[in-house]
Design a protein around this motif. Structure first.
Motif, mmCIF file in Angstrom:
data_model
loop_
_atom_site.group_PDB
_atom_site.id
_atom_site.type_symbol
_atom_site.label_atom_id
_atom_site.label_comp_id
_atom_site.label_asym_id
_atom_site.label_seq_id
_atom_site.Cartn_x
_atom_site.Cartn_y
_atom_site.Cartn_z
ATOM 1 N N SER A 70 51.280 16.369 35.765
ATOM 2 C CA SER A 70 50.178 16.764 34.870
ATOM 3 C C SER A 70 50.237 16.031 33.534
ATOM 4 O O SER A 70 51.315 15.893 32.937
ATOM 5 C CB SER A 70 50.246 18.260 34.552
ATOM 6 N N ASN A 121 48.745 28.546 31.231
ATOM 7 C CA ASN A 121 47.995 28.105 32.410
ATOM 8 C C ASN A 121 47.411 29.343 33.081
ATOM 9 O O ASN A 121 47.721 30.474 32.691
ATOM 10 C CB ASN A 121 48.890 27.309 33.374
ATOM 11 N N LYS A 151 31.996 16.769 32.548
ATOM 12 C CA LYS A 151 32.599 15.980 31.463
ATOM 13 C C LYS A 151 31.572 15.661 30.381
ATOM 14 O O LYS A 151 31.904 15.619 29.195
ATOM 15 C CB LYS A 151 33.231 14.692 32.009
ATOM 16 N N THR A 178 44.410 8.744 36.848
ATOM 17 C CA THR A 178 45.852 9.007 36.763
ATOM 18 C C THR A 178 46.261 9.837 37.982
ATOM 19 O O THR A 178 45.536 10.775 38.333
ATOM 20 C CB THR A 178 46.139 9.817 35.467
ATOM 21 N N THR A 229 47.491 12.617 39.532
ATOM 22 C CA THR A 229 47.893 14.008 39.283
ATOM 23 C C THR A 229 47.247 14.849 40.378
ATOM 24 O O THR A 229 46.496 14.322 41.199
ATOM 25 C CB THR A 229 47.340 14.506 37.930
HETATM 26 N N1 LIG Z 1 43.927 12.577 36.623
HETATM 27 C C1 LIG Z 1 42.919 11.817 36.253
HETATM 28 O O1 LIG Z 1 42.591 10.808 36.883
HETATM 29 C C2 LIG Z 1 42.146 12.181 35.010
HETATM 30 C C3 LIG Z 1 41.363 11.200 34.368
HETATM 31 C C4 LIG Z 1 40.633 11.563 33.238
HETATM 32 C C5 LIG Z 1 40.667 12.876 32.793
HETATM 33 N N2 LIG Z 1 41.428 13.814 33.437
HETATM 34 C C6 LIG Z 1 41.423 15.195 32.962
HETATM 35 O O2 LIG Z 1 42.709 15.561 32.528
HETATM 36 C C7 LIG Z 1 42.802 16.974 32.564
HETATM 37 C C8 LIG Z 1 44.127 17.397 33.203
HETATM 38 O O3 LIG Z 1 44.144 17.092 34.564
HETATM 39 P P1 LIG Z 1 45.389 16.423 35.310
HETATM 40 O O4 LIG Z 1 44.896 15.150 35.850
HETATM 41 O O5 LIG Z 1 46.604 16.442 34.462
HETATM 42 O O6 LIG Z 1 45.566 17.398 36.587
HETATM 43 P P2 LIG Z 1 46.330 18.797 36.799
HETATM 44 O O7 LIG Z 1 45.854 19.272 38.130
HETATM 45 O O8 LIG Z 1 47.773 18.610 36.619
HETATM 46 O O9 LIG Z 1 45.768 19.738 35.635
HETATM 47 C C9 LIG Z 1 44.595 20.530 35.741
HETATM 48 C C10 LIG Z 1 44.959 21.895 35.175
HETATM 49 O O10 LIG Z 1 43.816 22.767 35.060
HETATM 50 C C11 LIG Z 1 44.312 24.077 35.215
HETATM 51 N N3 LIG Z 1 43.250 25.062 35.462
HETATM 52 C C12 LIG Z 1 42.337 25.070 36.483
HETATM 53 N N4 LIG Z 1 41.589 26.183 36.421
HETATM 54 C C13 LIG Z 1 42.017 26.892 35.335
HETATM 55 C C14 LIG Z 1 41.633 28.128 34.739
HETATM 56 N N5 LIG Z 1 40.645 28.873 35.253
HETATM 57 N N6 LIG Z 1 42.306 28.550 33.644
HETATM 58 C C15 LIG Z 1 43.306 27.827 33.099
HETATM 59 N N7 LIG Z 1 43.700 26.638 33.621
HETATM 60 C C16 LIG Z 1 43.073 26.189 34.715
HETATM 61 C C17 LIG Z 1 45.228 23.914 36.425
HETATM 62 O O11 LIG Z 1 46.076 25.026 36.629
HETATM 63 C C18 LIG Z 1 45.975 22.646 36.056
HETATM 64 O O12 LIG Z 1 47.137 22.944 35.316
HETATM 65 C C19 LIG Z 1 41.550 17.474 33.283
HETATM 66 O O13 LIG Z 1 40.573 17.846 32.328
HETATM 67 C C20 LIG Z 1 41.110 16.231 34.023
HETATM 68 O O14 LIG Z 1 39.732 16.261 34.362
HETATM 69 C C21 LIG Z 1 42.177 13.477 34.521
#
Ligand SMILES: NC(=O)c1ccc[n+]([C@@H]2O[C@H](COP(=O)([O-])OP(=O)(O)OC[C@H]3O[C@@H](n4cnc5c(N)ncnc54)[C@H](O)[C@@H]3O)[C@@H](O)[C@H]2O)c1
Length: 272
Positions: A23, A43, A169, A199, A201
């Motif tokens: 994450s 979380n 987004k 990324t 994840t």
């Molecule tokens: N991974 C990528 O490619 C990427 C690229 C750009 C942006 N992002 C953004 O980064 C952020 C983090 O995502 P990540 O890639 O680290 O994945 P991740 O799956 O590790 O994190 C997503 C998190 O959202 C939490 N979540 C979901 N529903 C929830 C709720 N109701 N209440 C509280 N928490 C909740 C999950 O438990 C998880 O910890 C997100 O906003 C994602 O869209 C990710």
């Protein structure tokens, strides 16, 4: 990890969204801790049941307080407990939350279920409003505090398989601007989003065709894709006092992808 300059010494922050060590929030918690910050981790209750977060909590010496980000009572409790723990207000918040119900259920953009869609928008975008509003009403963020949410370039340009998350987004970035205005006027609190490279994840890999997607972005970025660790360091800079006048922005953190029309590597691929 980059050598610590204690950029966040004395600062207190809440980190949403550390699910496992992949994450972005997990990596950001480690980076903030290394830079001298004190943390609270949070979380959703379902994510806490996995238990992984306890390992992080031990490493960064932080309490874990559960909160479903779309439940206002949970959020109020989170902020009240955090302020009690810190003995005062918070200086920074990472909103690192995303979830698409339609993607999960395999529904394409043209056939989304609107019930799922509402939940997606609430969890992934309006949740930033919910967090900021709760903090605003409790006066929980200190002057010059900094809030960062994570976004993706599908808010501006079409990436078909990103599905309804593109709209989520776009809304997230709009809330960043709108609430950033109000919180800036009220208390000089800054609100920005970071538009991060793809990324690997749990949330990232949920996007259809992710492997093709991440490799394409790598080839289309002069510096290559920004890693989760790089993103964590960028978050640290935005939480620090070195970026005090930056607010209401969507900041691309993508190795140059967003302003690149084409690269030699992609042309070469096309000529094959
Ligand atoms: N991974 C990528 O490619 C990427 C690229 C750009 C942006 N992002 C953004 O980064 C952020 C983090 O995502 P990540 O890639 O680290 O994945 P991740 O799956 O590790 O994190 C997503 C998190 O959202 C939490 N979540 C979901 N529903 C929830 C709720 N109701 N209440 C509280 N928490 C909740 C999950 O438990 C998880 O910890 C997100 O906003 C994602 O869209 C990710």
């Amino acid at each position: 990890m980059i050598m610590s300059n204690q950029l966040l010494k004395g600062k207190k922050g809440i980190i949403f969204g550390a699910l496992d060590e992949k994450s972005i929030a997990w990596k950001t918690a480690l980076a903030c801790h290394a830079q001298g910050a004190q943390l609270v981790l949070t979380n959703a209750p379902v994510a806490l049941r996995m238990g992984e977060i306890n390992k992080l909590a031990e490493q960064v010496n932080a309490p874990v307080i559960g909160a479903d980000v779309v439940n206002m009572d949970d959020l109020k409790n989170l902020f009240e407990q955090s302020m009690q723990h810190f003995g005062g207000g918070v200086d920074f918040i990472l909103h690192s939350i995303g979830m698409s119900l339609n993607v999960r259920k395999g529904k394409q953009y043209t056939e989304i279920d609107y019930g799922f869609n509402q939940k997606t928008l609430d969890i992934s975008a309006m949740s930033l409003h919910r967090v900021l509003r709760t903090a605003y009403e409790l006066d929980a963020i200190n002057e010059w505090g900094s809030v960062v949410a994570l976004s993706y370039i599908a808010a501006q340009r079409v990436f078909p398989d990103y599905n309804e998350m593109a709209d989520a987004k776009a809304l997230l970035e709009s809330v960043t601007r709108s609430f950033g205005y109000h919180y800036g006027v009220k208390k000089k609190v800054r609100v920005n989003s970071i538009s991060q490279s793809p990324t690997r994840t749990t949330a990232g890999s949920g996007v259809k065709g992710f492997d093709g997607f991440i490799n394409y972005a790598e080839k289309m970025s002069p510096l290559g894709n920004a890693s989760g660790e790089d993103c964590a360091n960028y978050c640290v800079s935005l939480f620090s006092d070195m970026t005090r006048m930056v607010t209401m922005q969507n900041l691309f953190h993508d190795g140059g992808f967003s302003f690149t029309g084409v690269t030699a590597a992609v042309i070469e691929q096309m000529e094959k």
